[in-house]
Write a protein that holds these residues in place. Structure first.
Motif, PDB file in Angstrom:
ATOM      1  N   GLY A 192       0.456  -1.200   0.066  1.00  0.00           N
ATOM      2  CA  GLY A 192      -0.344  -0.138  -0.014  1.00  0.00           C
ATOM      3  C   GLY A 192       0.883   1.018  -0.307  1.00  0.00           C
ATOM      4  N   ASP A 193       2.266   1.536   0.271  1.00  0.00           N
ATOM      5  CA  ASP A 193       2.707   2.181  -0.132  1.00  0.00           C
ATOM      6  C   ASP A 193       3.632   2.533  -1.031  1.00  0.00           C
ATOM      7  N   PRO A 194       2.949   4.077  -1.982  1.00  0.00           N
ATOM      8  CA  PRO A 194       3.759   4.197  -2.770  1.00  0.00           C
ATOM      9  C   PRO A 194       4.987   4.598  -3.278  1.00  0.00           C
ATOM     10  N   ARG A 195       5.589   4.831  -2.184  1.00  0.00           N
ATOM     11  CA  ARG A 195       6.803   4.332  -2.455  1.00  0.00           C
ATOM     12  C   ARG A 195       8.579   3.449  -2.751  1.00  0.00           C
ATOM     13  N   ASP A 196       7.245   2.126  -2.518  1.00  0.00           N
ATOM     14  CA  ASP A 196       7.712   1.257  -2.819  1.00  0.00           C
ATOM     15  C   ASP A 196       7.640   0.586  -4.808  1.00  0.00           C
ATOM     16  N   THR A 197       8.825   0.075  -4.931  1.00  0.00           N
ATOM     17  CA  THR A 197       8.637   0.078  -6.533  1.00  0.00           C
ATOM     18  C   THR A 197       7.821  -1.629  -6.724  1.00  0.00           C
ATOM     19  N   GLN A 198       8.358  -2.738  -5.662  1.00  0.00           N
ATOM     20  CA  GLN A 198       7.513  -4.224  -6.265  1.00  0.00           C
ATOM     21  C   GLN A 198       6.671  -3.919  -6.361  1.00  0.00           C
ATOM     22  N   HIS A 199       5.720  -4.005  -6.095  1.00  0.00           N
ATOM     23  CA  HIS A 199       4.393  -3.538  -5.504  1.00  0.00           C
ATOM     24  C   HIS A 199       3.654  -5.457  -6.415  1.00  0.00           C
ATOM     25  N   PHE A 200       3.935  -4.701  -7.937  1.00  0.00           N
ATOM     26  CA  PHE A 200       3.907  -6.280  -8.820  1.00  0.00           C
ATOM     27  C   PHE A 200       4.541  -8.156  -8.243  1.00  0.00           C
ATOM     28  N   GLU A 201       5.909  -7.940  -7.724  1.00  0.00           N
ATOM     29  CA  GLU A 201       7.188  -8.808  -7.012  1.00  0.00           C
ATOM     30  C   GLU A 201       6.090  -9.164  -5.993  1.00  0.00           C
ATOM     31  N   ARG A 202       6.077  -8.302  -5.505  1.00  0.00           N
ATOM     32  CA  ARG A 202       5.010  -8.574  -4.363  1.00  0.00           C
ATOM     33  C   ARG A 202       3.844  -9.227  -4.140  1.00  0.00           C
ATOM     34  N   LEU A 203       3.278  -8.656  -4.636  1.00  0.00           N
ATOM     35  CA  LEU A 203       1.675  -9.844  -5.095  1.00  0.00           C
ATOM     36  C   LEU A 203       2.218 -10.387  -5.885  1.00  0.00           C
ATOM     37  N   LYS A 204       2.796 -11.774  -7.026  1.00  0.00           N
ATOM     38  CA  LYS A 204       2.461 -12.221  -7.705  1.00  0.00           C
ATOM     39  C   LYS A 204       3.597 -13.721  -6.575  1.00  0.00           C
TER      40      LYS A 204
END
Ligand code: SF4
Ligand code: SF4
Ligand code: FES
Length: 395
Positions: A192-204
């Motif tokens: 949920g933090d916009p500074r994190d750049t790996q949302h997709f990788e984390r979710l996958k």
């Protein structure tokens, strides 16, 4: 002002004792302590330790519901010993005896102390619990994070890592490899933090892990257990929606289709038709889909569970094979609700932690600080107005 506090009285504590190194089976000790009813169960245990038996193992530090170290089960319910008043504990006690046990789903080190490293912290590490920022494209000055984004992650940030949710997670009980409620709530803090750049990788990663976000069975236990209103199950649901709806991630263990099968079956019949759930979870809504080879394999793998359920009469063959029927009017109401939800343009998020916040109103108040601090019953940690300790709001 007159002192309205009640005088000290006797309370009986029944404490579970176990030392794995001794090779002896667990036992129960009973002690009577004398304290004012508003004092905590932790104070009761510490009095028993000081007066009767210095070898009682209990972990504590802040004594103010902040550090998360005194998690135990009191009369079968997980909670913080320092945050549970003796009179409240007595109200749920059987035969007037307050029972204190170590938390579940974690190995016992001694008496009421469980090994948080072996389970809880290992799982938190599993979700990479730090911000993965883009080092090459760092702004010259600080990142400015939109206020809404920070509010959005406040609920998961309120976790004090006490492990109460882990203790009572039903899914973890049957699958110890499940990443679990606390760690997944922590994962949302970064997704949920916009500074994190790996949302997709984390979710996958968390979608494709067979013990990841789709391993949660929505039992609500973690919501009930959490003394800080983190509502881990809600954070898991938000991770799922972000993964499937926002990033189009298909999980390997069929969670998205399983959810779809659930909702379509309830929409069509008003109640779940268990026998249809499995084939539809693999083959979708088509008739042909029922013969998906993976559905057959899953059915074979599930035979022991099905047999047990039949033997215990949790299901009967007739009820399992025939769709349940509900009155037509009721079915129409269910379909109406489904239509309303489906027609929504915007997703309703489940973050109910912040109350008294309305950004549309001119001169709007800042988010309610009491809500951010977390619920409390002893005055030290104020409760969010309108929010119960489970993070649900009351009208
Ligand atoms: S809702 Fe999910 S995560 Fe929470 S206790 Fe139940 S199975 Fe575990
Ligand atoms: S989510 Fe709640 S119950 Fe779970 S570890 Fe954090 S504070 Fe404790
Ligand atoms: S002693 Fe810190 S939370 Fe109870």
């Amino acid at each position: 002002m007159a002192d309205t506090r009640k005088p000290a009285q006797d309370f009986t504590l029944r404490i579970r004792r176990y030392d794995p190194e001794s090779g002896e089976a667990p036992t129960w000790d009973q002690h009577t302590i004398k304290l004012e009813p508003h004092r905590s169960v932790l104070e009761g245990i510490l009095q028993a330790k000081a007066k009767f038996d210095g070898s009682i193992g209990i972990r504590c530090s802040c004594r103010a519901a902040i550090c998360g170290s005194c998690g135990v089960r009191i009369n079968g319910q997980p909670g913080l010993a320092c945050h549970t008043h003796l009179d409240k504990a007595l109200a749920t006690a059987k035969d007037g005896v307050i029972e204190v046990e170590p938390m579940g789903n974690m190995p016992i080190i001694k008496d009421l102390i469980v090994d948080m490293d072996a389970v809880h912290w290992k799982k938190v590490q599993r979700v990479t619990p730090w911000l993965l920022a883009d080092d090459e494209n760092m702004p010259e000055r600080e990142h400015v994070v939109p206020r809404e984004s920070m509010i959005d992650v406040t609920q998961s940030m309120a976790c004090i890592q006490c492990g109460a949710c882990v203790s009572d997670c039903l899914s973890m009980e049957v699958d110890p490899l499940f990443v679990g409620p606390a760690a997944l709530a922590k994962a949302y803090r970064f997704v949920g933090d916009p500074r994190d750049t790996q949302h997709f990788e984390r979710l996958k990663d968390l979608s494709e892990d067979p013990h990841g976000i789709f391993d949660c069975t929505h039992c609500f236990k973690c919501i009930e257990a959490c003394p800080k209103g983190v509502a881990p199950m809600n954070q898991i649901m938000r991770l799922r929606r972000r993964a499937s709806a926002d990033h189009g991630i298909e999980d390997r263990n069929n969670g998205v289709r399983h959810e779809h099968a659930f909702t379509t079956l309830v929409r069509q019949g008003g109640l779940l038709h268990e026998a249809e759930l499995l084939p539809r979870s693999y083959g979708g809504d088509s008739w042909f889909g029922k013969f998906h080879p993976n559905a057959g394999q899953e059915l074979i793998d599930s035979l022991p569970v099905i047999t047990k359920a039949l033997l215990r009469r949790k299901v009967t063959p007739g009820a399992a094979l025939k769709p349940h029927r509900i009155p037509k009017e009721d079915l129409k109401s269910i379909q109406r609700i489904s239509d309303v939800i489906e027609a929504r343009d915007e997703r309703i998020e489940l973050n109910l932690y912040i109350t008294g916040y309305d950004e549309e109103t001119e001169g709007a108040k800042e988010p309610n600080v009491a809500a951010v601090a977390g619920g409390g019953e002893d005055g030290a940690m104020p409760s969010a107005p309108g929010a119960d300790p489970a993070g649900r709001t009351k009208e």
